[in-house]
Design an enzyme around this catalytic site. Structure first.
Site, short mmCIF file in Angstrom:
data_model
loop_
_atom_site.label_atom_id
_atom_site.label_comp_id
_atom_site.label_asym_id
_atom_site.label_seq_id
_atom_site.Cartn_x
_atom_site.Cartn_y
_atom_site.Cartn_z
N GLY A 239 0.82 -1.20 0.00
CA GLY A 239 0.00 0.00 0.00
C GLY A 239 0.86 1.25 0.00
O GLY A 239 2.08 1.19 0.14
N GLY B 246 1.00 5.50 1.42
CA GLY B 246 0.49 6.46 2.38
C GLY B 246 1.08 7.83 2.12
O GLY B 246 1.70 8.09 1.09
N GLY C 188 5.07 7.57 1.71
CA GLY C 188 5.74 6.65 0.81
C GLY C 188 4.96 5.37 0.63
O GLY C 188 3.74 5.34 0.83
N VAL D 70 4.74 0.96 1.19
CA VAL D 70 5.12 -0.15 2.06
C VAL D 70 5.12 -1.43 1.23
O VAL D 70 4.18 -1.69 0.48
CB VAL D 70 4.17 -0.29 3.26
CG1 VAL D 70 4.59 -1.47 4.14
CG2 VAL D 70 4.15 0.99 4.08
N LYS E 246 9.14 0.01 4.58
CA LYS E 246 8.53 1.30 4.25
C LYS E 246 9.59 2.15 3.56
O LYS E 246 10.63 2.43 4.14
CB LYS E 246 8.03 1.98 5.52
CG LYS E 246 7.29 3.30 5.31
CD LYS E 246 6.79 3.80 6.65
CE LYS E 246 6.02 5.10 6.51
NZ LYS E 246 5.52 5.58 7.82
N ASP F 135 -1.61 10.37 15.13
CA ASP F 135 -2.34 9.92 13.94
C ASP F 135 -2.97 8.55 14.17
O ASP F 135 -2.88 7.65 13.34
CB ASP F 135 -1.42 9.88 12.72
CG ASP F 135 -2.18 9.94 11.40
OD1 ASP F 135 -3.36 10.37 11.42
OD2 ASP F 135 -1.61 9.58 10.36
#
Length: 583
Positions: free
Chosen positions: A310, A312, A315, A317, A332, A422
């Site tokens: 995925g 984000g 960057g 992963v 990551k 977060d």
């Protein structure tokens, strides 16, 4: 001033686009019903790009974008209208294009997904080449991939890739992992049309590689190429798009700057050295710190079988195999130059490295590869809590179990004066064994006796505590508010205001106070009270992680091992969906 006035008046806002940085940058459209300065079209639609300067994008990049747009007046370049500084955000007002992106057109009219990425780089007589590896992998020129010095012609390579994208429906290597794309670009050379005989000689000629002395290797040379003579309607429309993009590239290349910085973005008392030197000095200091904490070596030799999991705000992963241990790991990969400052990278490494806890994803290693940070961590085979919520519903006992595991991780962080900032379902990872762990520490903050609170507005809007939205000083209890929102997310299936524009979310959080359950009578008194303790607008009345660990809703939750069956079911549902989509 515009932003405050827009909040006071009634307006209609909706999502117009989203940059790859997620919360870092959003674009909204607004239909104005009040009078603005002459640069605004009265009662017209505009697009507003809102960028966080503090966490996701440097001031230098913001200045670069404003100057290039402002000085590039051309029918083929989106018009700059105005810009504002609002707290730690840049509001960039531009012309609204009601047809969307070329990506949307290609996705709807031709084949499936595609992506267009372009990086405008300013050149000057003092710096006629660049060498930073930035851009979207499948569109990068070979010299960018190799980290060599490059000029404006890298955009011509990207334009050629976009030409292939318009013909084939997607760019070469687009579905592959980032590191694999880099290997293929270096190894295979220029990509080819899949069925060259199905296309005219003119189209093939415009895409084929040429020597650097030939005029067709420049934007103006491409404009002079007789691609417009193609008779096929589909290819003719491709040629028209191709020509318009070339015209835009030509205009951008004529813009030059002697170096300019917004003085109000520079802290008072800083060095008066030349603007070109200041960011380089900061970058070098950040890289020096990073080099002191990362490992030496070549991760490409240690890790194999990369698979993208995925993307984000900071960057991508990947899942990979550690050849020395045979274990799967998560890597990551973050671009330090465009997506994340070196300071944030150092912050994330140090917090993960020093936070050994059963409810926090384990740090394994880190490397500097060109202008990227590779952060190696344990692989959680169940995915994110967000994936689970998308597939299955949770019972109250299961919600209590997730909250308990997260609170144990938060209590550990808060006892060390670290704020996550977060907390949301997308940043909570689960294992097939039912384990639950906090992840993504890119926005975390370390408190100290000299600085016992923070005030920067960072995080994901729908999960932000009221004091964060207002820009007030805040403590670790902002994570508790976010946990309460995540509790609502687990009950209702999504967070309050999640589908709304960023500025509208901020208004509603300030105006409405703590969000409520849609059907409170359908849920137990223990769940309702737990959420009430988390979602206190007054920070002093909000419970701490330690106090919430003693709450009856948490203590009565199921054991973490009971979540294993839930995660397995969610994985099966998601796999079935993917199978149906491919059928």
């Amino acid at each position: 001033m515009f932003p405050q006035a827009a909040r006071r008046e009634r307006f209609r806002g909706s999502a117009h686009g989203r940059a790859r940085g997620g919360a870092a940058c959003k674009v909204i459209i607004i239909c104005f019903i009040i009078v603005f300065p002459p640069t605004f079209p009265p009662r017209g639609l505009v697009a507003i790009k809102i960028m966080s300067l503090q966490e996701k994008m440097s001031e230098e990049l913001a200045v670069n974008e404003i100057l290039v747009m402002r000085d590039s007046r051309n029918p083929n370049i989106v018009s700059y209208l105005d810009s504002y500084l609002v707290d730690a955000e840049l509001w960039l007002v531009m012309e609204f294009m009601d047809g969307g992106t070329l990506f949307d057109v290609l996705r709807a009219v031709y084949l499936e997904e595609g992506e267009i990425g372009a990086v405008c780089r300013e050149l000057s007589p003092e710096r006629s080449k660049r060498s930073s590896r930035v851009g979207t992998p499948s569109w990068m020129a070979p010299e960018v991939v190799r980290g060599e010095a490059y000029g404006p012609k890298v955009d011509i390579w990207s334009l050629g890739i976009m030409g292939l994208e318009m013909v084939e429906g997607e760019a070469p290597y687009e579905r592959m992992a980032r590191v694999r794309v880099f290997e293929l670009i270096e190894m295979n050379g220029p990509p080819k049309l899949q069925n060259p005989r199905h296309h005219s000689a003119l189209l093939r000629g415009s895409l084929r590689p040429r020597s650097s002395q030939q005029t067709a290797c420049t934007p103006r040379g491409v404009l002079l190429y007789p691609l417009g003579g193609i008779q096929c309607a589909k290819q003719q429309s491709t040629a028209k798009m191709f020509g318009q993009v070339c015209a835009a590239v030509c205009t951008i290349f004529t813009v030059a700057y002697s170096g300019y910085y917004l003085t109000h973005l520079t802290p008072a008392g800083t060095s008066s050295s030349s603007p070109a030197q200041q960011p380089e000095m900061r970058e070098e200091q950040g890289l020096k710190t990073l080099r002191s904490i990362v490992s030496l070596g070549e991760p490409m030799k240690k890790y194999r079988a990369f698979e993208e999991l995925g993307r984000g705000g900071f960057g991508a992963v990947y899942k990979a195999l550690d050849t020395s241990t045979g274990q799967q790991v998560a890597i990551k990969i973050m671009s330090l130059q465009e997506k994340m400052s070196e300071e944030l990278a150092v912050n994330e490494i140090l917090v993960m490295r020093d936070s050994r806890n059963p409810n926090i994803v384990s740090y394994l290693d880190s490397y500097l590869v060109d202008a990227e940070l590779w952060l190696v961590m344990e692989f959680m085979d169940g995915g994110t809590l967000f994936d689970v919520l998308r597939a299955v519903y949770l019972e109250e006992g299961e919600i209590g179990a997730v909250c308990r595991e997260c609170l144990q991780g938060l209590h550990f962080l808060h006892s060390r004066q670290v704020i996550h900032r977060d907390i949301k379902s997308g940043n909570v990872l689960v294992g097939m064994d039912g384990s639950v762990k906090l992840a993504d520490f890119g926005l975390c903050a370390q408190l100290s006796p000299e600085r016992s609170k923070r005030s920067s507005r960072v995080g994901t809007p729908s999960w932000m505590a009221p004091e964060v939205v207002r820009g007030e000083a805040y403590s670790p209890k902002v994570d508790i508010w976010s946990l309460g929102i995540m509790g609502l997310e687990m009950v209702e299936g999504e967070a309050p205001y999640e589908r709304m524009a960023r500025v509208r979310v901020f208004e509603l959080i300030e105006m409405n106070g703590p969000p409520k359950l849609q059907n409170p009578r359908h849920h137990s008194a223990l769940l309702r009270d737990f959420l009430r303790c988390c979602l206190q607008a007054d920070e002093d009345r909000r419970w701490s992680a330690q106090e919430l660990l003693q709450h009856p809703f948490v203590t009565s939750g199921e054991p973490a091992s009971s979540l294993a069956a839930l995660v397995t079911s969610a994985k099966q549902v998601l796999e079935d969906w993917r199978g149906d989509a491919c059928a």
